[in-house]
Enzyme design. Structure first.
Site, PDB file in Angstrom:
ATOM      1  N   TRP A 102       3.417  -4.813   0.645  1.00  0.00           N
ATOM      2  CA  TRP A 102       3.575  -5.913  -0.308  1.00  0.00           C
ATOM      3  C   TRP A 102       4.643  -6.900   0.143  1.00  0.00           C
ATOM      4  CZ3 TRP A 102      -0.107  -7.571  -3.003  1.00  0.00           C
ATOM      5  CH2 TRP A 102      -1.039  -6.708  -3.587  1.00  0.00           C
ATOM      6  N   ASP A 174      10.408  -8.300  -6.340  1.00  0.00           N
ATOM      7  CA  ASP A 174       9.043  -8.050  -6.799  1.00  0.00           C
ATOM      8  C   ASP A 174       9.006  -6.630  -7.356  1.00  0.00           C
ATOM      9  OD1 ASP A 174       6.397  -7.456  -7.183  1.00  0.00           O
ATOM     10  OD2 ASP A 174       5.779  -7.776  -5.099  1.00  0.00           O
ATOM     11  N   LYS A 198       0.589  -2.503 -13.529  1.00  0.00           N
ATOM     12  CA  LYS A 198       1.044  -1.172 -13.136  1.00  0.00           C
ATOM     13  C   LYS A 198       1.830  -0.508 -14.257  1.00  0.00           C
ATOM     14  CE  LYS A 198      -0.096  -2.739  -8.910  1.00  0.00           C
ATOM     15  NZ  LYS A 198       0.123  -3.961  -8.145  1.00  0.00           N
TER      16      LYS A 198
HETATM   17  C1  LIG Z   1       0.040  -4.942  -7.271  1.00  0.00           C
HETATM   18  C2  LIG Z   1       1.190  -5.598  -6.634  1.00  0.00           C
HETATM   19  C3  LIG Z   1       1.205  -6.980  -6.375  1.00  0.00           C
HETATM   20  C4  LIG Z   1       0.021  -7.882  -6.598  1.00  0.00           C
HETATM   21  O1  LIG Z   1      -0.315  -8.058  -7.891  1.00  0.00           O
HETATM   22  P1  LIG Z   1      -1.572  -8.968  -8.270  1.00  0.00           P
HETATM   23  O2  LIG Z   1      -1.435  -9.027  -9.747  1.00  0.00           O
HETATM   24  O3  LIG Z   1      -2.798  -8.271  -7.781  1.00  0.00           O
HETATM   25  O4  LIG Z   1      -1.394 -10.282  -7.624  1.00  0.00           O
HETATM   26  C5  LIG Z   1       2.345  -7.515  -5.820  1.00  0.00           C
HETATM   27  N1  LIG Z   1       3.413  -6.761  -5.529  1.00  0.00           N
HETATM   28  C6  LIG Z   1       3.425  -5.436  -5.760  1.00  0.00           C
HETATM   29  C7  LIG Z   1       4.643  -4.639  -5.424  1.00  0.00           C
HETATM   30  C8  LIG Z   1       2.314  -4.812  -6.318  1.00  0.00           C
HETATM   31  O5  LIG Z   1       2.327  -3.489  -6.551  1.00  0.00           O
END
Ligand SMILES: *Cc1c(COP(=O)(O)O)cnc(C)c1O
Length: 362
Positions: A102, A174, A198
């Site tokens: 990521w 993030d 998540k």
């Molecule tokens: C799932 C995830 C993303 C992407 O999320 P989207 O909503 O699919 O754009 C970005 N960063 C991390 C750490 C993730 O787990």
């Protein structure tokens, strides 16, 4: 279907209590005779729901008035470009830590808008995956910001320390896959963002916690829907927000508060991760090669030493009600995502299954 446990990495399991409350309220929300999805976001009923969700999130994470909390669209990836666009006038380059899939994607996207300086990279040391400590890399004074991903959902790497912000360079994180999993000090961050699917609610929603002094650095060509200052001014309602996601996130925040908040979640998440990693470590059959300090408490990756048994492992697990354990296609093997909504019983069922499978096939 009492004993189904959902280990999906995302969109991921939501608390059963939250889903059944949403079900009860679906056809008649707030006594309006219609669902929450079918009303104006600017009406007093939805506004009250939206404000309560924000207030509860502020309570859960102890977010001070120095921060705006935005409920936006575009998921986690929407922030990969929103961050460089919104902080463009702070400097000509940003710095990123590379710790897995990521954070790599975040770099690729940021490069479209800014020069990116990679401060350090996770790498294998004696067969174990490690992240270099901050004393081995430099945050530069004129960097627009420093970006990292504290929990790498695909790789199963979690960074438990917050990089020290030198020279007032804002730290951007993030937290898509570990927000709300433990207590953190929000004041150490310039921006925290997370896609919802998540650990917060349904996909389609992104939460951005941004320090107010960072709201004046956006590029002129930043689209208004992604402009933090614009959205802050309009209470995240410059455009129509993802109302159902916002409502459901609010139910999750209430559920967290009723269950002891983030300190209790942290204890539970520690026990779950501890049980699963010790099952892996005490076996000759399963392995995880992430240095113990960097093992994710949300996404536990592991391999079977005998990879020819992967398919059988997954199909037997499914028969036992243990769903979606297949690892990400980049990593292979298995991944058990054990976010807040996964009860300890789910991890106990998984470890019992793993031990049983090892006895039969090891
Ligand atoms: C799932 C995830 C993303 C992407 O999320 P989207 O909503 O699919 O754009 C970005 N960063 C991390 C750490 C993730 O787990």
């Amino acid at each position: 279907m009492e004993s189904i446990y959902n280990f999906s990495a995302g969109p991921a399991a939501l608390p059963k209590q939250v889903l059944s409350r949403a079900q009860q309220e679906l056809l008649d929300w707030n006594g309006l005779g219609v669902s929450v999805m079918e009303i104006s976001h600017r009406g007093k009923d939805f506004l009250a729901c939206a404000e309560k969700a924000e207030a509860d999130l502020r309570k859960l994470m102890s977010i001070s008035d120095d921060y705006e909390v935005l409920f936006l669209q575009g998921g986690g990836r929407g922030q990969f470009f929103s961050v460089p666009m919104n902080l463009a006038k702070r400097g000509s380059f940003c710095q990123h830590l590379l710790s897995g899939q990521w954070s790599q994607i975040a770099v690729t996207e940021a490069k479209k808008y800014m020069d990116v300086d990679i401060v350090a990279k996770a790498s294998l040391e004696d067969g174990m995956l490690m992240v270099p400590q901050p004393d081995q890399w430099q945050i530069k004074k004129d960097a627009a910001y420093f970006h990292y991903c504290p929990n790498e959902t695909v790789d199963g790497i979690e960074i438990n320390w917050v990089p020290h912000s030198k020279h007032g360079v804002p730290i951007v994180a993030d937290m898509s896959s570990n927000i709300l999993s433990k207590t953190i000090d929000v004041n150490k961050f310039g921006i925290i963002y997370a896609g919802a699917q998540k650990n917060i609610g349904p996909s389609g929603l992104a939460i951005v916690i941004v320090r107010k002094d960072l709201l004046s650095y956006s590029r002129e060509d930043t689209p208004a829907v992604f402009d933090y200052a614009q959205q802050a001014k309009d209470g995240s309602m410059y455009n129509t927000p993802p109302t159902f996601g916002w409502y459901l996130a609010g139910l999750v925040f209430e559920w967290l508060l009723e269950n002891g908040g983030l300190a209790e979640m942290e204890k539970l998440n520690n026990s779950k991760a501890q049980l699963l990693y010790s099952t892996i470590d005490t076996s000759e059959f399963y392995q995880n090669n992430i240095s113990t300090d960097y093992r994710s408490k949300m996404n536990v990756t592991f391999h079977l030493n005998e990879t020819s048994l992967d398919k059988l492992f997954l199909s037997e697990a499914e028969k036992a009600g243990l769903m979606f354990l297949k690892g990400h296609r980049f990593v292979g093997g298995m991944r058990a995502s054990i976010y807040n909504a996964m009860p300890l019983e789910g991890v106990q069922a998984l470890t019992a299954f793993m031990q049983d499978f090892e006895k039969k096939h090891g």
